[in-house]
Design a protein around this motif. Structure first.
Motif, mmCIF file in Angstrom:
data_model
loop_
_atom_site.group_PDB
_atom_site.id
_atom_site.type_symbol
_atom_site.label_atom_id
_atom_site.label_comp_id
_atom_site.label_asym_id
_atom_site.label_seq_id
_atom_site.Cartn_x
_atom_site.Cartn_y
_atom_site.Cartn_z
ATOM 1 N N TRP A 24 -55.864 -1.961 21.784
ATOM 2 C CA TRP A 24 -56.315 -1.781 23.167
ATOM 3 C C TRP A 24 -56.380 -0.296 23.519
ATOM 4 C CZ3 TRP A 24 -52.586 -5.613 22.036
ATOM 5 C CH2 TRP A 24 -53.083 -6.920 22.106
ATOM 6 N N PRO A 25 -57.428 0.121 24.244
ATOM 7 C CA PRO A 25 -57.530 1.533 24.625
ATOM 8 C C PRO A 25 -56.354 1.923 25.524
ATOM 9 C CG PRO A 25 -59.506 0.299 25.257
ATOM 10 C CD PRO A 25 -58.525 -0.701 24.760
ATOM 11 N N LEU A 26 -55.854 3.148 25.335
ATOM 12 C CA LEU A 26 -54.670 3.605 26.082
ATOM 13 C C LEU A 26 -54.909 3.537 27.595
ATOM 14 C CD1 LEU A 26 -51.891 4.616 25.302
ATOM 15 C CD2 LEU A 26 -52.727 6.952 25.577
ATOM 16 N N GLU A 27 -56.154 3.911 28.016
ATOM 17 C CA GLU A 27 -56.466 3.906 29.453
ATOM 18 C C GLU A 27 -56.268 2.493 30.012
ATOM 19 O OE1 GLU A 27 -58.663 4.765 27.103
ATOM 20 O OE2 GLU A 27 -58.562 6.942 27.255
ATOM 21 N N ALA A 28 -56.705 1.491 29.241
ATOM 22 C CA ALA A 28 -56.569 0.100 29.704
ATOM 23 C C ALA A 28 -55.093 -0.274 29.755
ATOM 24 C CB ALA A 28 -57.325 -0.840 28.777
ATOM 25 N N ASN A 29 -54.352 0.111 28.714
ATOM 26 C CA ASN A 29 -52.918 -0.221 28.669
ATOM 27 C C ASN A 29 -52.164 0.388 29.841
ATOM 28 O OD1 ASN A 29 -52.637 -1.836 26.396
ATOM 29 N ND2 ASN A 29 -52.586 -0.083 25.019
ATOM 30 N N LEU A 30 -52.515 1.640 30.183
ATOM 31 C CA LEU A 30 -51.738 2.346 31.200
ATOM 32 C C LEU A 30 -52.185 2.028 32.617
ATOM 33 C CD1 LEU A 30 -51.239 5.801 29.439
ATOM 34 C CD2 LEU A 30 -49.764 3.793 29.438
ATOM 35 N N ALA A 31 -53.305 1.285 32.732
ATOM 36 C CA ALA A 31 -53.837 1.023 34.073
ATOM 37 C C ALA A 31 -53.025 -0.017 34.836
ATOM 38 C CB ALA A 31 -55.293 0.560 33.966
ATOM 39 N N SER A 32 -52.276 -0.870 34.124
ATOM 40 C CA SER A 32 -51.550 -1.920 34.863
ATOM 41 C C SER A 32 -50.046 -1.780 34.678
ATOM 42 C CB SER A 32 -52.014 -3.300 34.380
ATOM 43 O OG SER A 32 -51.040 -3.918 33.581
ATOM 44 N N PRO A 33 -49.273 -1.991 35.783
ATOM 45 C CA PRO A 33 -47.815 -1.935 35.676
ATOM 46 C C PRO A 33 -47.296 -2.940 34.662
ATOM 47 C CG PRO A 33 -48.490 -2.094 37.969
ATOM 48 C CD PRO A 33 -49.720 -2.269 37.155
ATOM 49 N N LEU A 34 -47.981 -4.078 34.562
ATOM 50 C CA LEU A 34 -47.557 -5.126 33.632
ATOM 51 C C LEU A 34 -47.602 -4.617 32.186
ATOM 52 C CD1 LEU A 34 -46.747 -8.063 33.346
ATOM 53 C CD2 LEU A 34 -49.134 -8.712 33.520
#
Ligand code: HEM
Length: 183
Positions: A63-73
């Motif tokens: 998964w792209p880091l931006e996607a991973n870091l976008a949600s608190p979950l």
């Protein structure tokens, strides 16, 4: 590719669960099963760390880091994965350096406390992963009771920090006591 992470995460989760059980049996029960648990703990811990590295690397590759870091979950999922890795690495070093002596006298309580915290951490990692994948579990209700709403919370509540400081001091005191006794 997502199936790769789903498959790999079973290795750290299963080995961490097994190692936690072996520590509890090795520290709290008498007899042959406890002896076997103490003797076989190190390989199980090493396998758990290899499994965790594979799971973590797969998470970052898929998964792209931006996607991973976008949600608190997802951020909490990653954070708890690293906390779990940290605590089981500590246990592995302790057991590797001291062998079965890690279970002697008061030392065993350090292992028990670390294993119980580790158990809580890897269960949280898994349950947050389940929420990400749409397979929710009742364990998040328990987190909710503690003030952690899995979809929105991204902070350590003050009481968690207080508990961590108290635990750190208690473990340090236990270590000093053990060293004085040995010396
Ligand atoms: C010790 C490390 C890890 C463990 C034990 C773990 C555990 C899990 C579990 C149990 C699931 C649910 C899978 C399912 O229901 O089939 C999951 C999903 C997920 N994990 Fe991890 N994880 C770890 C590390 C990571 C890392 C480092 C990342 C990202 C950098 C990550 C990102 C994700 C994502 C995005 C999902 C959702 C998958 C989907 O939507 O299909 N995980 N993880």
């Amino acid at each position: 590719m997502t199936g790769m992470h789903h498959m790999l995460v079973h290795f750290p989760e299963a080995f961490w669960a097994l190692a936690t059980l072996m520590i509890l049996i090795g520290a709290l029960l008498p007899g042959r099963l406890a002896e076997l648990s103490r003797a076989a703990l190190l390989p199980v811990l090493v396998l758990s760390l290899l499994g965790a590295l594979a799971a973590i690397v797969s998470g970052f590759l898929i998964w792209p880091l931006e996607a991973n870091l976008a949600s608190p979950l997802a951020r909490n999922h990653i954070l708890m994965a690293f906390w779990s890795l940290g605590i089981y690495s500590t246990i592995t070093v302790l057991v590797w350096r001291t062998g079965e002596a890690a279970f002697d006298g008061t030392r065993r309580w350090v292992l028990v406390v670390l294993a119980l915290i580790g158990g809580l951490f890897f269960a949280t990692t898994g349950t947050l992963g389940g929420h990400l994948a749409g397979a929710t579990t009742a364990f998040s209700e328990v987190l909710g009771l503690l003030g952690w709403e899995v979809y929105t919370t991204f902070y350590s509540p003050l009481w968690v920090i207080a508990v961590m400081v108290i635990l750190g001091l208690a473990l340090g005191a236990l270590g000093l006591k053990g060293r004085r006794k040995a010396g």
